[in-house]
Design a protein around this motif. Structure first.
Motif, PDB file in Angstrom:
ATOM      1  N   CYS A   1      -8.501  15.066  -7.489  1.00 11.17           N
ATOM      2  CA  CYS A   1      -8.939  16.351  -6.956  1.00 11.17           C
ATOM      3  C   CYS A   1      -7.939  16.811  -5.901  1.00 11.17           C
ATOM      4  O   CYS A   1      -7.696  16.101  -4.920  1.00 11.17           O
ATOM      5  CB  CYS A   1     -10.330  16.225  -6.345  1.00 11.17           C
ATOM      6  N   ILE A   2      -7.362  17.990  -6.083  1.00  8.58           N
ATOM      7  CA  ILE A   2      -6.351  18.476  -5.144  1.00  8.58           C
ATOM      8  C   ILE A   2      -6.902  19.518  -4.172  1.00  8.58           C
ATOM      9  O   ILE A   2      -6.185  20.009  -3.310  1.00  8.58           O
ATOM     10  CB  ILE A   2      -5.132  19.063  -5.885  1.00  8.58           C
ATOM     11  N   GLY A   3      -8.187  19.850  -4.295  1.00 12.41           N
ATOM     12  CA  GLY A   3      -8.778  20.818  -3.384  1.00 12.41           C
ATOM     13  C   GLY A   3      -9.896  21.580  -4.069  1.00 12.41           C
ATOM     14  O   GLY A   3     -10.291  21.263  -5.193  1.00 12.41           O
TER      15      GLY A   3
ATOM     16  N   TRP B   1      -7.976  12.854   4.462  1.00  7.95           N
ATOM     17  CA  TRP B   1      -7.004  11.803   4.143  1.00  7.95           C
ATOM     18  C   TRP B   1      -6.561  11.050   5.397  1.00  7.95           C
ATOM     19  O   TRP B   1      -6.405   9.827   5.376  1.00  7.95           O
ATOM     20  CB  TRP B   1      -5.800  12.381   3.408  1.00  7.95           C
ATOM     21  N   SER B   2      -6.387  11.773   6.502  1.00  8.36           N
ATOM     22  CA  SER B   2      -6.013  11.119   7.756  1.00  8.36           C
ATOM     23  C   SER B   2      -7.109  10.161   8.215  1.00  8.36           C
ATOM     24  O   SER B   2      -6.836   9.019   8.633  1.00  8.36           O
ATOM     25  CB  SER B   2      -5.757  12.173   8.830  1.00  8.36           C
TER      26      SER B   2
ATOM     27  N   ASP C   1     -18.154   2.352   2.633  1.00 11.11           N
ATOM     28  CA  ASP C   1     -17.334   1.765   1.565  1.00 11.11           C
ATOM     29  C   ASP C   1     -17.303   2.644   0.314  1.00 11.11           C
ATOM     30  O   ASP C   1     -16.270   2.760  -0.358  1.00 11.11           O
ATOM     31  CB  ASP C   1     -17.844   0.371   1.217  1.00 11.11           C
ATOM     32  N   ASP C   2     -18.439   3.271  -0.012  1.00  8.83           N
ATOM     33  CA  ASP C   2     -18.469   4.152  -1.182  1.00  8.83           C
ATOM     34  C   ASP C   2     -17.572   5.373  -0.970  1.00  8.83           C
ATOM     35  O   ASP C   2     -16.864   5.800  -1.893  1.00  8.83           O
ATOM     36  CB  ASP C   2     -19.899   4.609  -1.460  1.00  8.83           C
TER      37      ASP C   2
ATOM     38  N   THR D   1     -14.242   6.470  -3.130  1.00  8.40           N
ATOM     39  CA  THR D   1     -14.114   7.802  -3.728  1.00  8.40           C
ATOM     40  C   THR D   1     -12.808   8.466  -3.308  1.00  8.40           C
ATOM     41  O   THR D   1     -12.084   9.029  -4.140  1.00  8.40           O
ATOM     42  CB  THR D   1     -15.298   8.689  -3.322  1.00  8.40           C
ATOM     43  N   ILE D   2     -12.496   8.397  -2.016  1.00 10.35           N
ATOM     44  CA  ILE D   2     -11.264   9.018  -1.520  1.00 10.35           C
ATOM     45  C   ILE D   2     -10.042   8.348  -2.117  1.00 10.35           C
ATOM     46  O   ILE D   2      -9.101   9.008  -2.572  1.00 10.35           O
ATOM     47  CB  ILE D   2     -11.227   8.960   0.018  1.00 10.35           C
ATOM     48  N   SER D   3     -10.048   7.017  -2.130  1.00 11.80           N
ATOM     49  CA  SER D   3      -8.921   6.264  -2.698  1.00 11.80           C
ATOM     50  C   SER D   3      -8.722   6.590  -4.173  1.00 11.80           C
ATOM     51  O   SER D   3      -7.583   6.699  -4.647  1.00 11.80           O
ATOM     52  CB  SER D   3      -9.169   4.768  -2.521  1.00 11.80           C
ATOM     53  N   SER D   4      -9.825   6.781  -4.898  1.00 10.47           N
ATOM     54  CA  SER D   4      -9.749   6.986  -6.347  1.00 10.47           C
ATOM     55  C   SER D   4      -9.386   8.414  -6.722  1.00 10.47           C
ATOM     56  O   SER D   4      -8.638   8.636  -7.690  1.00 10.47           O
ATOM     57  CB  SER D   4     -11.096   6.631  -6.990  1.00 10.47           C
TER      58      SER D   4
END
Length: 243
Positions: free
Chosen positions: A86-88, A129-130, A150-151, A155-158
């Motif tokens: 997802c880019i935005g 992201w920061s 952790d969830d 999600t952010i990492s994936s």
């Protein structure tokens, strides 16, 4: 060498597995947008909020919560070589403004300021992201209840793409990046490769990148809106079919 997919109609076919993943992931991404926006509004002074976001919270919150019946949220996804990213997101919204004192509202109607939602989305992408990178780095020292659990981190990492307010992190890692600029706001996002697409229709030829829009309504998945984005940034919207 990248291959180009040629289509002869404005139809994109998705597998059931991809649709199920996008439905699940888009909801999780939406909740991260929402909680981060709420935190940002709760802690930023008005001057910084206006400089960074530029839209009253009462309006921008509907952009992420989906509780405004006047429209839906449009998340932008790419099926990259490493999976869906997802880019935005976007939500075109209108902010009611006070007319000049010499204008009769009864005769001229209300006045509105248009917001396309892109600037606000990119600021949030960079902030999320920061916070993600710092949470992962300092997690042993943050106690039992960091802002992202952790969830959220998974999600952010994936699904999120590295996004920053300067390009140095991406340059250091030799990552290609795209710059988004609006007034004094500059955001840099890692460039993610998207499938090349050629559309032959109505006797013409359109080339570009295949993007997948995901519509959200009331924080629920509301369907797919695939489109071809050409080199000038113009979009040709297409129909989604599931098989």
């Amino acid at each position: 060498m990248k291959t180009k997919t040629t289509l002869f109609s404005r139809e994109i076919t998705y597998g059931k597995k991809d649709v199920a993943e996008l439905e699940n992931a888009s909801i999780k991404v939406q909740l991260i947008y929402d909680k981060t926006l709420f935190m940002l509004h709760s802690h930023l002074p008005d001057s910084l909020w206006d400089a960074w976001i530029g839209v009253p919270y009462s309006i921008i919150s509907s952009l992420y919560k989906g509780n405004n019946d006047s429209g839906t949220i449009f998340q932008k996804w790419i099926q990259s070589p490493t999976g869906w990213k997802c880019i935005g997101c976007e939500r075109h919204c209108l902010e009611s403004t006070e007319p000049p004192q010499d204008v009769n509202v009864a005769n001229h109607g209300r006045q509105y300021k248009f917001h396309n939602g892109i600037r606000q989305s990119m600021v949030l992408q960079a902030l999320i992201w920061s916070m993600y990178e710092n949470t992962v780095l300092f997690k042993p020292f943050l106690g039992d209840e960091p802002f992202f659990d952790d969830d959220d981190l998974h999600t952010i990492s994936s699904y999120f793409v590295p996004t920053y307010l300067n390009e140095f992190h991406l340059i250091e890692r030799s990552k290609p990046c795209k710059e988004y600029k609006d007034q004094n706001i500059r955001v840099f996002q890692e460039w993610i490769s998207a499938p090349d697409l050629v559309l032959k229709w109505n006797g013409g030829l359109t080339e570009g990148r295949w993007m997948t829009g995901v519509y959200m309504d009331h924080s629920r998945f509301a369907g797919l809106g695939p489109y071809l984005k050409d080199s000038k940034g113009q979009r040709t919207y297409m129909q989604a079919y599931v098989q």
